[in-house]
Design an enzyme around this catalytic site. Structure first.
Site, PDB file in Angstrom:
ATOM      1  N   GLU A 172     132.621 -27.577 -42.352  1.00  0.00           N
ATOM      2  CA  GLU A 172     133.769 -28.167 -43.036  1.00  0.00           C
ATOM      3  C   GLU A 172     133.480 -28.604 -44.463  1.00  0.00           C
ATOM      4  O   GLU A 172     134.369 -28.565 -45.317  1.00  0.00           O
ATOM      5  CB  GLU A 172     134.342 -29.339 -42.237  1.00  0.00           C
ATOM      6  N   SER A 185     140.550 -38.675 -40.942  1.00  0.00           N
ATOM      7  CA  SER A 185     140.507 -39.686 -39.875  1.00  0.00           C
ATOM      8  C   SER A 185     139.377 -40.638 -40.214  1.00  0.00           C
ATOM      9  O   SER A 185     139.482 -41.855 -40.104  1.00  0.00           O
ATOM     10  CB  SER A 185     140.219 -39.040 -38.525  1.00  0.00           C
ATOM     11  N   SER A 191     134.124 -38.940 -45.502  1.00  0.00           N
ATOM     12  CA  SER A 191     132.838 -38.354 -45.890  1.00  0.00           C
ATOM     13  C   SER A 191     132.724 -38.441 -47.398  1.00  0.00           C
ATOM     14  O   SER A 191     133.688 -38.180 -48.107  1.00  0.00           O
ATOM     15  CB  SER A 191     132.779 -36.878 -45.488  1.00  0.00           C
ATOM     16  N   ARG A 229     125.857 -34.536 -48.400  1.00  0.00           N
ATOM     17  CA  ARG A 229     126.714 -35.597 -47.875  1.00  0.00           C
ATOM     18  C   ARG A 229     125.931 -36.899 -48.053  1.00  0.00           C
ATOM     19  O   ARG A 229     124.896 -37.107 -47.446  1.00  0.00           O
ATOM     20  CB  ARG A 229     127.025 -35.374 -46.403  1.00  0.00           C
TER      21      ARG A 229
END
Lengths: 371, 651
Positions: A139, A193, A196, A208
């Site tokens: 993703e 939700s 990140s 990340r």
């Protein structure tokens, strides 16, 4: 942007899917340059899919096509057409799969590129219900790819990237376009939700940095519990009418004014929901106030963490994306203001119009230009 | 001993100075109270791991979690700055918790949280991925979105589950922010305080977990035992005349302090029985400052205690039983020491009651006062005796013993002089060891003491364990004695009577004769029948009157008597009287002698010094002897030389 060699020609339909924790994002490329010959050969179910998607803006009870985000006359892999942006709750994925099955999607022998957690979670369901094989993608890879593509490709109409000027002053606050050329290094904050936070150094070099579980899902979840609302739009509506200062305990409530010694202005929140420790106050606030306080708390927290990350990573530009910000000008302005104020003007908050769709776009790009 | 100061938890302070008081208080406790800071490890054998006091406590990060969160960077006594904070704190947990669960009280909310399952309310990584997000190392059980399932669920959630979710949400958020600040300012010591944390294992656990997660185990969350008193202590220091707290040293008074208690009633039945809600901390301000012994090899890692009873359950049980059984004898002794004083019987009973209560507390809550050790049990007993006006129950006995032993002194010295040099060295050592047997603390010996001490002493020497001793480095010591005399010896002495007069003094005399200076360090205050500095001064004068060697030593200032700073039967080399430490340094002390079970076995058995050391004791407790591989009355004669390269007296 250079056009990578196209591996794919023909073999419609072209989809990119991002199955998140709360929403499924779908991008669909509608070819507008279909030749008469092609039309002849076009399989029936492919045609019906195209018609279904493009002649409706709502699907079933919960599916929505964001018409205002549609990108027209786009050229992808030598084909010209429109890029459509569709979303529906992940909760309703079974219905979607049923539809795919009844429309014999699988017979079209096309790969379905999907990203997001759901691509892994629902892999088996796709197979068993709709006889579809998912091509699973990471993703964050898709997110970055999608962001860079859309920004480069949007040449007409409103600028993809923008910021807020004078975010604290309602009468003077305006959106201004921002050219995201030479964007690196960039801090990309994806508020779905959950959240990140990515540090992007180049097209292929990112990491990340961290994330937080206090995201859009928290806002919606807490709002539903506190106010009885059931949709994101309802929650936002309530929030827009409420007063969070009744719910939160401010610096001035504790110090009677500014806490000068530490540079804390009186209007800053000292304790979110702090007034709710008192029974009387609990009984005197409205649902709208609670919704507003929830929004402000979650938003400011994201701002705080983002700011600290930017400092630790030495990055000054922050781009906020994700569907938490969809139709949520309140949060966007709050973020814009907070970034600017607490960093004393060092950090700039940027936003992108296609908010939560980048993952799906990235997935579509992977279909067409496999990396 | 010192002035007493009582602090009560919950004292309100002027808002403007709140931060200053907090930091002053924090610096104070970190510096002065051993085992103040601890790490909380829920699933380990010992829940609380106490940290030793560091010589240098700065810089550190203090995260105060009250209604909101303040993050303060403390760089020195006077330099601190609030570098950030968060509005999501204890008030948020309480406020949101009250709204969601209709529970009014903070403690109740935590109770609910401790019983809840957050997985029904939160959206986990596995809820989104069906498993873990491998490429990023995010395991399936991690929370992806707090309350993420609350919007779509059709059912109602239990109060417990929502409370748990809320707790995680807030703890993780605070932890994350603390880590980001710690990283930015490169701080590895992070202390947490505030009502959100105070004595709540549940929140300590979640915060610990959070910090561990976000720093990948590099930083540990630290908590403070006396966290609730920081403001009050700071306010006191600020307001009192002596604004520089560093002038003094302080000690925690175990009798007056109520200790760290865990809140959940299931774990602590005594909690329910406790009346009142104030927690207490009593500190004794000592008239003289306490410092490190510079001869410690590594002061920052020095732990005086040999056995940690909080970690060693069988040892803990044994010692708690031992002290409980000895209580009768101690009470009798206390009463007998004040036959003419008012209400000595009543006071002694109160003492019994109080000390027993402390022991009971420690049975259920071994961590109540930091690390539990034999030293702390002994010290607690002393504090309790003091509280009920029994400052020196052995006073008369000590006097009587001293008088008896003095009568025999000259004869003892003469017989030593008649021996050959080598025989004499051995006799002196056996003398110290035999003398050390004479200790009212050990039941096994008390009978002998009532009879003729001369006979007793000779008998003890005869009865002394044959070599090889349990720990036997006598040969190396003898070899060393054949070399250059030491420049100066520091001798920590033990009991009154036969021990000091017939055992230690002749030994000291020999050192003086060789040309070695001697510093005799004895207790500042009474403990059991240990000789105090005041008593030793008198004794030494009396001995000097009969012994020209001692007389000359005193006159030429080669024999010095200094109080150790301690009023315990044990010895903490990191908290010694400043004057003693100074003299030791100035005289280039190159030999440290520690005598007795309390100072050389219960504490300092493993202590490493940067100069030569001698630890001498007779083990008068069969359990301990057995533990160490010996039997009752086994001898420990540990002569140690520092490792090559370790340079003593690097002044």
């Amino acid at each position: 942007m250079k056009v990578a060699s196209c591996k794919k020609t023909g073999s419609f339909p072209w989809f990119g899917m991002d199955i998140g924790g709360t929403l499924v994002k779908l991008v669909y490329f509608e070819p507008r340059d279909i030749t008469a010959e092609e039309e002849q050969e076009e399989v029936e179910n492919l045609k019906s899919i195209r018609r279904y998607l493009t002649s409706n803006t709502a699907y079933g009870t919960t599916g929505i096509r964001d018409v205002h985000l549609e990108l027209r006359d786009l050229t992808l892999c030598g084909r010209t057409g429109n890029l459509h942006f569709i979303r529906f709750p992940t909760h309703d994925l079974p219905t979607f799969l049923q539809m795919g099955s009844s429309k014999h999607f699988s017979s079209l022998h096309t790969s379905l590129c999907a990203t997001g957690g759901g691509a892994y979670k629902f892999e088996d369901d796709f197979r068993t219900t709709a006889d579809l094989e998912l091509h699973k993608l990471d993703e964050l890879d898709c997110l970055i790819r999608g962001v860079l593509y859309i920004d480069a490709v949007v040449s007409r109409g409103p600028s993809e990237c923008y910021y807020f000027e004078n975010p604290a002053e309602p009468d003077r606050c305006v959106q201004r376009p921002y050219a995201l050329e030479n964007p690196y290094p960039l801090l990309l904050v994806n508020i779905g939700s959950g959240v990140s936070i990515l540090a992007v150094y180049s097209e292929n070099n990112y990491k990340r940095v961290t994330g937080t579980s206090l995201g859009g899902g928290t806002f919606l979840g807490l709002c539903c519990l506190l106010t009885g609302c059931s949709t994101f739009e309802e929650a936002l509506e309530m929030a827009s009418q409420g007063e969070s200062t009744r719910v939160d305990k401010l610096v001035r409530d504790i110090y009677g004014g500014d806490y000068e010694r530490f540079g804390l202005p009186g209007w800053a929140v000292a304790s979110s929901f702090g007034n709710m420790m008192s029974k009387d106050k609990r009984e005197s606030v409205s649902k709208q106030d609670l919704a507003r306080a929830t929004l402000v708390t979650i938003t400011n927290n994201i701002g705080s963490i983002t700011r600290m990350c930017a400092l630790n990573e030495n990055i000054e530009r922050v781009v906020f994306v994700g569907n938490f910000l969809r139709v949520n000008t309140l949060s966007m302005k709050l973020l814009a203001y907070a970034m600017d104020y607490w960093s004393k003007g060092q950090l700039k908050a940027l936003f992108l119009r296609h908010e939560g769709y980048f993952g799906a776009v990235g997935a579509l790009l992977e279909l067409l230009h496999p990396s | 001993m010192g002035r007493k100061h009582l602090f009560v938890c919950g004292v309100r302070v002027d808002k403007e100075d709140e931060m200053t008081c907090l930091i002053k208080g924090c610096n104070f406790v970190l510096r002065n109270i051993p085992h103040e800071a601890f790490v909380y490890a829920k699933h380990a054998d010992s829940e609380f791991r106490f940290q030793t006091t560091q010589p240098d406590i700065f810089p550190y990060l203090l995260v105060n979690i009250g209604s909101g969160v303040s993050i303060v960077k403390v760089e020195s006594e006077d330099k601190f700055e609030r570098i950030g904070g968060s509005s999501i704190g204890g008030g948020t947990f309480w406020g949101l918790g009250a709204l969601l669960t209709k529970t009014k009280r903070f403690d109740e909310l935590l109770q609910l949280a401790s019983k809840g399952q957050h997985t029904s309310v939160d959206m986990l990584v596995k809820d989104i991925y069906g498993g873990s997000y491998g490429s990023l190392g995010l395991t399936g059980d991690l929370i992806a979105s707090s309350f993420g399932k609350s919007a779509t669920a059709d059912k109602e959630f239990s109060k417990e589950d929502m409370a748990k979710s809320l707790l995680h949400m807030i703890s993780n958020d605070i932890g994350q922010l603390a880590c980001l600040y710690a990283k930015l300012h490169q701080l590895s010591r992070v202390y947490f305080g505030g009502f959100f944390i105070r004595g709540h294992p549940v929140t300590m656990h979640t915060i610990t977990y959070s910090i561990n997660f976000f720093t990948k185990g590099e930083v540990q969350a630290l908590f403070l035992r006396h966290e609730g008193y920081l403001g009050a202590i700071g306010a006191f220091l600020k307001g009192a005349e002596e604004d520089n707290p560093n002038q003094y040293s302080w000690g925690e008074n175990y009798a007056g302090s109520s200790g760290l208690l865990s809140i959940s009633p299931e774990m602590n039945p005594m909690q329910r029985a406790r009346s009142g809600t104030f927690d207490m901390l009593e500190m004794d301000r000592l008239e003289r400052q306490l410092v490190n012994l510079h001869l410690l090899q590594d002061p920052s890692s020095y732990i005086p205690d040999t056995v940690d009873l909080t970690e060693d359950a069988p040892a803990r049980e044994y010692w708690l039983d031992c002290f409980e059984e000895a209580l009768d004898g101690v009470v009798k002794r206390a009463v007998a020491s004040q036959p003419d004083m008012a209400e000595s019987v009543e006071r002694a009973e109160k003492f019994r009651h109080k000390y027993r209560h402390k022991l009971q507390t420690l049975r259920h809550q071994p961590f109540a006062y930091g690390s539990l050790t034999v030293r702390s049990l002994l010290d607690t007993r002393e504090h309790c005796l003091n509280e009920f006006n029994f400052p020196d129950p052995y006073s008369k006995i000590k006097q009587k013993e001293n008088d008896s032993a003095l009568k025999y002194y000259q004869k003892a010295v003469r017989s030593l002089e008649e021996l050959s040099w080598e025989q004499r060295q051995f006799a002196l050592v056996r003398g110290v060891l035999a003398g050390n047997v004479f200790d009212w603390g050990a039941k096994a010996v008390s009978d002998v003491l009532d009879s003729d001490p001369e006979f007793g002493f000779e008998e003890a020497k005869r009865q002394l364990e044959e070599r090889p001793w349990l720990v036997d480095s006598y040969d190396q010591w003898l070899q060393r004695l054949k070399g250059r005399p030491h420049k100066c010896a520091l001798f920590f002495v033990d009991n009154s009577g036969v021990d000091i007069i017939l055992g230690v003094m002749p030994f000291v005399r020999e050192l003086l004769s060789r040309g070695t200076e001697v510093v005799l360090a004895s207790n500042s205050g009474p403990a059991l029948n240990d000789v105090t500095n005041g008593e030793l001064q008198i004794l030494t004068e009396r001995i000097a009157a009969m012994d020209p060697v001692i007389q000359a030593g005193l006159k030429d200032d080669r024999l010095t008597l200094i109080q150790s700073g301690s009023s315990s039967p044990c010895l903490d080399l990191s908290r010694l009287d400043k004057v003693l430490a100074m003299v030791v340094r100035e005289r280039h002390t190159d030999l440290v002698i520690i005598e007795g079970m309390g100072r050389a076995i219960h504490t300092n058995y493993y202590a490493t010094l940067s100069c030569e050391s001698l630890k001498m004791a007779v083990i008068k407790n069969s359990w301990l002897a057995d533990r160490l591989g010996g039997k009752l009355f086994s001898v420990v004669f540990k002569y140690e030389v520092p490792a090559r390269g370790a340079h003593a007296n690097a002044v």
